[in-house]
Every structure is written in C-alpha cells, then in structure tokens.
Write a protein that holds these residues in place. Structure first.
Motif, PDB file in Angstrom:
ATOM      1  N   ASN A 100       0.801  -1.219   0.000  1.00  0.00           N
ATOM      2  CA  ASN A 100       0.000   0.000   0.000  1.00  0.00           C
ATOM      3  C   ASN A 100       0.835   1.272   0.000  1.00  0.00           C
ATOM      4  O   ASN A 100       0.349   2.356   0.293  1.00  0.00           O
ATOM      5  CB  ASN A 100      -0.980  -0.016   1.178  1.00  0.00           C
ATOM      6  N   GLY A 101       2.103   1.126  -0.308  1.00  0.00           N
ATOM      7  CA  GLY A 101       2.941   2.305  -0.521  1.00  0.00           C
ATOM      8  C   GLY A 101       3.433   2.980   0.743  1.00  0.00           C
ATOM      9  O   GLY A 101       3.918   4.112   0.690  1.00  0.00           O
ATOM     10  N   TYR A 102       3.312   2.312   1.901  1.00  0.00           N
ATOM     11  CA  TYR A 102       3.915   2.878   3.114  1.00  0.00           C
ATOM     12  C   TYR A 102       5.414   2.598   2.985  1.00  0.00           C
ATOM     13  O   TYR A 102       5.810   1.435   2.919  1.00  0.00           O
ATOM     14  CB  TYR A 102       3.387   2.179   4.370  1.00  0.00           C
ATOM     15  N   GLY A 103       6.217   3.619   2.970  1.00  0.00           N
ATOM     16  CA  GLY A 103       7.639   3.381   2.757  1.00  0.00           C
ATOM     17  C   GLY A 103       8.333   2.773   3.963  1.00  0.00           C
ATOM     18  O   GLY A 103       9.442   2.239   3.850  1.00  0.00           O
ATOM     19  N   SER A 104       7.691   2.856   5.109  1.00  0.00           N
ATOM     20  CA  SER A 104       8.362   2.408   6.335  1.00  0.00           C
ATOM     21  C   SER A 104       7.377   1.801   7.320  1.00  0.00           C
ATOM     22  O   SER A 104       6.181   2.105   7.299  1.00  0.00           O
ATOM     23  CB  SER A 104       9.067   3.579   7.041  1.00  0.00           C
ATOM     24  N   LEU A 105       7.959   1.001   8.185  1.00  0.00           N
ATOM     25  CA  LEU A 105       7.186   0.294   9.196  1.00  0.00           C
ATOM     26  C   LEU A 105       7.814   0.588  10.559  1.00  0.00           C
ATOM     27  O   LEU A 105       9.036   0.716  10.656  1.00  0.00           O
ATOM     28  CB  LEU A 105       7.339  -1.198   8.891  1.00  0.00           C
ATOM     29  N   ILE A 128      10.977  -9.269   7.154  1.00  0.00           N
ATOM     30  CA  ILE A 128      10.401  -8.045   6.566  1.00  0.00           C
ATOM     31  C   ILE A 128      11.252  -7.583   5.387  1.00  0.00           C
ATOM     32  O   ILE A 128      10.742  -7.204   4.331  1.00  0.00           O
ATOM     33  CB  ILE A 128      10.300  -6.933   7.644  1.00  0.00           C
ATOM     34  N   LYS A 129      12.555  -7.640   5.553  1.00  0.00           N
ATOM     35  CA  LYS A 129      13.435  -7.230   4.454  1.00  0.00           C
ATOM     36  C   LYS A 129      13.221  -8.149   3.258  1.00  0.00           C
ATOM     37  O   LYS A 129      13.213  -7.713   2.119  1.00  0.00           O
ATOM     38  CB  LYS A 129      14.906  -7.254   4.915  1.00  0.00           C
ATOM     39  N   GLY A 134      13.706  -5.567   0.517  1.00  0.00           N
ATOM     40  CA  GLY A 134      14.579  -4.543   1.110  1.00  0.00           C
ATOM     41  C   GLY A 134      14.020  -3.135   1.017  1.00  0.00           C
ATOM     42  O   GLY A 134      14.654  -2.169   1.447  1.00  0.00           O
ATOM     43  N   ARG A 135      12.787  -3.002   0.469  1.00  0.00           N
ATOM     44  CA  ARG A 135      12.247  -1.648   0.267  1.00  0.00           C
ATOM     45  C   ARG A 135      11.825  -0.972   1.567  1.00  0.00           C
ATOM     46  O   ARG A 135      12.096   0.211   1.777  1.00  0.00           O
ATOM     47  CB  ARG A 135      10.998  -1.705  -0.632  1.00  0.00           C
ATOM     48  N   LEU A 136      11.122  -1.707   2.430  1.00  0.00           N
ATOM     49  CA  LEU A 136      10.547  -1.072   3.628  1.00  0.00           C
ATOM     50  C   LEU A 136      11.634  -0.638   4.601  1.00  0.00           C
ATOM     51  O   LEU A 136      12.478  -1.453   5.000  1.00  0.00           O
ATOM     52  CB  LEU A 136       9.644  -2.065   4.360  1.00  0.00           C
ATOM     53  N   GLY A 137      11.611   0.622   4.986  1.00  0.00           N
ATOM     54  CA  GLY A 137      12.461   1.053   6.092  1.00  0.00           C
ATOM     55  C   GLY A 137      11.838   0.542   7.384  1.00  0.00           C
ATOM     56  O   GLY A 137      10.609   0.529   7.514  1.00  0.00           O
ATOM     57  N   VAL A 138      12.653   0.119   8.331  1.00  0.00           N
ATOM     58  CA  VAL A 138      12.082  -0.386   9.586  1.00  0.00           C
ATOM     59  C   VAL A 138      12.607   0.407  10.773  1.00  0.00           C
ATOM     60  O   VAL A 138      13.829   0.538  10.970  1.00  0.00           O
ATOM     61  CB  VAL A 138      12.391  -1.883   9.799  1.00  0.00           C
TER      62      VAL A 138
END
Ligand code: SF4
Length: 365
Positions: A100-105, A128-129, A134-138
């Motif tokens: 859904n385009g959330y860049g980070s979690l 998650i990665k 590897g897109r989502l920042g955590v």
C-alpha cells in the motif's frame, strides 16, 4: 525583544536560549502563535519539503518488564490481557504496508530484554526485508537494550530506532518511574544507538504533572544537543488505571486544549531549532482534537504513523485513555489520512522511505 522579532530570529536559524523558547511556548500576544506556526511551516517546507511520509505502526506485543507510572501497559497493571502477535501476523502487516505504498514500518512493543526476544525480533527483521525486497524502512521502538542486541538488530536490517526519553529533566524522570528505571541508562542507550549507525529518534511527553514550561524548553535544547535525526513527542494523556493517571482525576476541556496547544508549539519550536529532522505528528494530538495530526503538520511536523495493527489487538495496547482509531482497519485509515493530508495542500510520499535529510547528510559527511 519584541515577540515577532524573536520569531523572525528563530526562523533565520539564530540559536534561542531556554528563556526565549519558554516565552514562545506560552506567549499570548495577538497574532504571535499564528506567526510562530507560520515560521515553523516555512522552515519545514524549505528543509524537508511539503511531503508527508508514512510509518505504519505495528504494536505487536503489550508484554513489558517495566512499570512506568503513566503507562497503560505497565507490568503491574492488573486485569490486562497480554498478547504477542505471531510472526506470520506481523509479516502480513508488513506486506500490507509495502503493497500500500507505506515506505516504512514501525515495530513497537513493551520492553523485554531476553535472548528469546532478541532472536524473535531479529527473525522478524530478516523476514520483513525479504518480503519487501529490502524496500521497507524499519523503525524499532523496543526500549532499552544492550549494545549487542542493538548491533544484532541493526545487522538484521533495522534502520531507525525510536527511544523516547520522555523528559530531559532527571528529577522529573525520577518522579515518573520506579527507582530501578534509570534516566542515565536511557540516555546512554541513545548514545549506543548513535554509535551503532542507527537513525536515532527520541521525544518527550508534553504537559506532564509537575512539568514546567522551562523544563519543556530544556527538552528542545536536549533534542538539539543530542543531534537526533527524528523526533516523536506528544501531549501527555492520562490513563485512569495507572498511578499517575489516577491522581490526575477527570480533566476538563480547557486542560486538554492547553495541552494540545503546548504540543503544537513544541513541534513548531523543535522545527525552528532542529530544522532538517523528521518530526512526527503524534496520534496523541488526534486524541485531543480530531484534527490534531493535521494541526501538527501545519505546525511543522512531516511524519504520520498510522496504526496498522490488526484491530483485535488494539484494545489491549492503550498506552493512554481515548486513543483514536481503535476500530478503524488499516485500509480505512489509509484513505482517511490521504484525504486529510491532501486537504492541507500536501502530498504523501507513497513508496518512499523518507529518511530525514539530517541523517542523509550525516551519512555523506
Ligand atoms: S512506557 Fe514503555 S517501558 Fe514503560 S511501561 Fe509502558 S511500554 Fe513499558
């Protein structure tokens, strides 16, 4: 100095002293608050842009070994059903955020120090990665830990760490916590995180019993001197079933308005002082006013943390009373947020991580 001249000086980036910040937190002269918010907004637009970045927050466990006097999931609160989400449920939330385009979690829970917990989070980070390529920042918000745990989580893919100091005043900190909760350890953890390469965030509660305006002004200077990359702070909202909340009693509307106002002015002064950092418009603002997060964006914040925890867990993760969106699912929340942000003339950075410019510069230097 004339209050408007003081606001202009702050906008130019001149260093304000504690007394000047305290004055700007409370000054009631006609037009002063509007001038303060407008100056902070211009600095935000120039330094971080008019784009809001989303961090989907998963409150995955309310198990906590600590007993902070203000917190609704503190260890000794009786009758609270405790939970920890299954790894599959957490990964499903992460997948939803990515799709859904959330860049980070943000992964948040109560504080647990154990090998089992460290390994649990390590596995989650790797998972998650993997599912997001590897897109989502955590961002992790899992409290005080040892250097080795922070290192393992960083190596497993953690990007940012949020550890709220809650107040920079050691004496006030002491009054808010049992005697084995140490201000110095918390501050030391922030230093460990910085040395470990994390993007580091901290923040305070605003409007605590016994907290003076001078103390809040010192908090802004603490954030400046700690050279943080992100700030997550919000108004204190009592939880009746906590020692501090029980003492507060019923609050009237005026008290809540005052705390909202102070929260917004703290955002503005933090923006004017730290300039190129990420600042969250905390959900606690929305608990005090349905438009609280938008007011936070207009005062200089640029981050929103929508709750994407499955709704069945949310009742058991109420850090304070009246937490909003308890029964709104993640998709409802996304649509509602997008409308609200666009009404402000801002856009959402869908699919972008939105690291703070300060951190990006630090990495290049
Ligand atoms: S504030 Fe954090 S560490 Fe303190 S009791 Fe609540 S969840 Fe635990």
């Amino acid at each position: 100095m004339d209050i408007f001249k003081l606001i202009e000086a702050a906008e130019r980036g001149e260093r304000l002293g504690r007394g000047e910040i305290a004055r700007l937190l409370t000054d009631g002269e006609a037009g002063a608050r509007e001038a303060l918010f407008a100056a902070a907004y211009r600095v935000k637009a120039a330094e971080v842009g008019r784009k809001v970045f989303l961090r989907g927050i998963v409150e995955f466990s309310n198990l906590c070994s600590k007993d902070c006097f203000y917190c609704g999931i503190r260890r000794s609160r009786p009758g609270l059903e405790r939970f920890r989400m299954e790894p599959g449920e957490i990964l499903a939330a992460a997948r939803w955020a990515d799709e859904n385009g959330y860049g980070s979690l943000v992964l948040q829970s109560g504080e647990v120090e154990s090998e089992e917990f460290t390994a649990f989070v390590e596995d989650l980070l790797r998972g998650i990665k993997e599912i997001s390529g590897g897109r989502l920042g955590v961002t992790l918000s899992l409290g005080e830990q040892g250097a080795e745990t922070y290192r393992r989580w960083f190596d497993a893919g953690g990007d940012r760490y949020l550890l709220r100091i809650e107040t920079s005043d050691p004496e006030l900190y002491r009054r808010l916590h049992p005697s084995d909760h140490r201000f110095d350890r918390r501050r030391g953890c922030l230093e460990l995180l910085r040395r470990g390469g994390w993007q580091v965030g901290t923040g305070m509660m605003i409007g605590l019993p016994g907290q003076s305006v001078e103390s809040l002004a010192a908090d802004v200077l603490f954030l400046r001197d700690a050279d943080v990359d992100m700030v997550g702070m919000g108004p204190y909202i009592p939880h009746r079933e906590t020692p501090l909340g029980a003492k507060s009693g019923e609050e009237d509307r005026a008290a809540r308005r005052r705390r909202l106002e102070l929260g917004l002015r703290m955002i503005a002064l933090t923006r004017l002082t730290l300039r190129d950092v990420n600042i969250a418009a905390a959900t606690a603002l929305q608990a005090l006013d349905p438009a609280g997060r938008e007011l936070g964006l207009a005062a200089g914040a640029n981050i929103i943390m929508p709750n994407i925890t499955p709704t069945r867990y949310r009742d058991a993760y109420q850090l304070y009373d009246g937490k909003p969106c308890l029964d709104e699912n993640a998709a409802d929340c996304r649509d509602c947020l997008q409308r609200r942000v666009e009404d402000l003339g801002e856009t959402i950075g869908f699919g972008e991580r939105g690291d703070s410019p300060r951190f990006r510069r630090r990495r290049l230097s």
